[in-house]
Design a protein around this motif. Sequence first.
Motif, PDB file in Angstrom:
ATOM      1  N   MET A 131      78.590  36.003  21.703  1.00 14.19           N
ATOM      2  CA  MET A 131      77.504  36.951  21.060  1.00 14.19           C
ATOM      3  C   MET A 131      77.478  38.063  22.124  1.00 14.19           C
ATOM      4  O   MET A 131      77.197  37.881  23.278  1.00 14.19           O
ATOM      5  CB  MET A 131      76.320  36.032  20.735  1.00 14.19           C
ATOM      6  CG  MET A 131      75.215  36.993  20.262  1.00 14.19           C
ATOM      7  SD  MET A 131      73.532  35.792  20.155  1.00 14.19           S
ATOM      8  CE  MET A 131      73.846  34.904  18.668  1.00 14.19           C
ATOM      9  N   ASP A 186      73.467  43.003  22.753  1.00 15.73           N
ATOM     10  CA  ASP A 186      72.418  43.588  22.150  1.00 15.73           C
ATOM     11  C   ASP A 186      71.975  42.654  21.084  1.00 15.73           C
ATOM     12  O   ASP A 186      71.013  42.971  20.365  1.00 15.73           O
ATOM     13  CB  ASP A 186      73.150  44.883  21.674  1.00 15.73           C
ATOM     14  CG  ASP A 186      74.138  44.906  20.666  1.00 15.73           C
ATOM     15  OD1 ASP A 186      74.937  43.900  20.884  1.00 15.73           O
ATOM     16  OD2 ASP A 186      74.492  45.660  19.830  1.00 15.73           O
ATOM     17  N   ARG A 187      72.587  41.662  20.614  1.00 16.69           N
ATOM     18  CA  ARG A 187      72.381  40.676  19.485  1.00 16.69           C
ATOM     19  C   ARG A 187      71.523  39.345  20.062  1.00 16.69           C
ATOM     20  O   ARG A 187      71.145  38.751  19.318  1.00 16.69           O
ATOM     21  CB  ARG A 187      73.499  40.372  18.603  1.00 16.69           C
ATOM     22  CG  ARG A 187      73.782  41.695  17.817  1.00 16.69           C
ATOM     23  CD  ARG A 187      74.958  41.304  16.795  1.00 16.69           C
ATOM     24  NE  ARG A 187      75.922  40.665  17.548  1.00 16.69           N
ATOM     25  CZ  ARG A 187      77.315  41.392  17.297  1.00 16.69           C
ATOM     26  NH1 ARG A 187      77.492  42.079  16.595  1.00 16.69           N
ATOM     27  NH2 ARG A 187      78.266  40.641  18.108  1.00 16.69           N
ATOM     28  N   SER A 188      71.689  39.297  21.542  1.00 14.03           N
ATOM     29  CA  SER A 188      71.141  37.933  22.167  1.00 14.03           C
ATOM     30  C   SER A 188      69.867  37.979  22.472  1.00 14.03           C
ATOM     31  O   SER A 188      69.131  37.219  22.966  1.00 14.03           O
ATOM     32  CB  SER A 188      72.175  37.602  23.237  1.00 14.03           C
ATOM     33  OG  SER A 188      72.351  38.513  24.273  1.00 14.03           O
ATOM     34  N   THR A 208      65.923  40.612  22.110  1.00 12.34           N
ATOM     35  CA  THR A 208      65.177  41.237  21.459  1.00 12.34           C
ATOM     36  C   THR A 208      64.001  42.109  22.068  1.00 12.34           C
ATOM     37  O   THR A 208      63.506  41.365  23.101  1.00 12.34           O
ATOM     38  CB  THR A 208      64.553  40.373  19.893  1.00 12.34           C
ATOM     39  OG1 THR A 208      65.489  39.844  19.453  1.00 12.34           O
ATOM     40  CG2 THR A 208      63.662  41.217  19.232  1.00 12.34           C
ATOM     41  N   TRP A 228      62.083  41.832  26.893  1.00 10.74           N
ATOM     42  CA  TRP A 228      62.857  41.255  26.300  1.00 10.74           C
ATOM     43  C   TRP A 228      62.650  39.833  26.184  1.00 10.74           C
ATOM     44  O   TRP A 228      62.603  39.242  27.174  1.00 10.74           O
ATOM     45  CB  TRP A 228      64.144  41.842  26.453  1.00 10.74           C
ATOM     46  CG  TRP A 228      64.304  43.033  26.343  1.00 10.74           C
ATOM     47  CD1 TRP A 228      65.001  44.016  25.222  1.00 10.74           C
ATOM     48  CD2 TRP A 228      64.095  44.263  27.301  1.00 10.74           C
ATOM     49  NE1 TRP A 228      65.007  45.415  25.480  1.00 10.74           N
ATOM     50  CE2 TRP A 228      64.644  45.530  26.638  1.00 10.74           C
ATOM     51  CE3 TRP A 228      63.796  44.479  28.447  1.00 10.74           C
ATOM     52  CZ2 TRP A 228      64.370  46.711  27.178  1.00 10.74           C
ATOM     53  CZ3 TRP A 228      63.316  45.601  29.160  1.00 10.74           C
ATOM     54  CH2 TRP A 228      63.864  46.743  28.685  1.00 10.74           C
ATOM     55  N   THR A 254      66.931  36.217  21.491  1.00  6.99           N
ATOM     56  CA  THR A 254      66.932  36.258  20.036  1.00  6.99           C
ATOM     57  C   THR A 254      66.628  34.951  19.286  1.00  6.99           C
ATOM     58  O   THR A 254      65.710  34.672  18.589  1.00  6.99           O
ATOM     59  CB  THR A 254      67.981  36.930  19.431  1.00  6.99           C
ATOM     60  OG1 THR A 254      68.174  38.334  20.007  1.00  6.99           O
ATOM     61  CG2 THR A 254      67.880  37.146  18.012  1.00  6.99           C
ATOM     62  N   GLN A 255      67.447  34.010  19.857  1.00  4.03           N
ATOM     63  CA  GLN A 255      67.217  32.452  19.421  1.00  4.03           C
ATOM     64  C   GLN A 255      66.708  31.886  20.499  1.00  4.03           C
ATOM     65  O   GLN A 255      66.598  31.862  21.746  1.00  4.03           O
ATOM     66  CB  GLN A 255      68.535  31.789  19.701  1.00  4.03           C
ATOM     67  CG  GLN A 255      69.862  32.738  18.477  1.00  4.03           C
ATOM     68  CD  GLN A 255      69.261  32.594  17.147  1.00  4.03           C
ATOM     69  OE1 GLN A 255      68.827  31.494  16.824  1.00  4.03           O
ATOM     70  NE2 GLN A 255      69.329  33.487  16.273  1.00  4.03           N
TER      71      GLN A 255
END
Length: 88
Positions: free
Chosen positions: A1, A4-6, A8, A28, A31-32
């Motif tokens: 992954m 930038d997607r891991s 938020t 930050w 994300t999960q």
Amino acid sequence: MALDRSITMVGSATVRGGPSSKEPDESWIPTQPIPGRDAKWSTVVVEVGVSESYQKLKADAEWWLTDSRGNVNLAIIVAINRETPNIV
């Protein structure tokens, strides 16, 4: 992954830890959700100070790392001095 997607961006949400609370300039979170991790704490926080001393910013970073009991993994401080063109 991809990174930038891991993570938020959360922004500057106030967090209460012990008898005090703080609000980072930016933060930050993963994300999960991570099992066993207290979701009220960000993983990365940034403190920026123009009028605050470098020592105060270091104390703020220590608060994030200590009071979170390992939930905050990285505290970045940026000290800006208007008197001399210097950013630490």
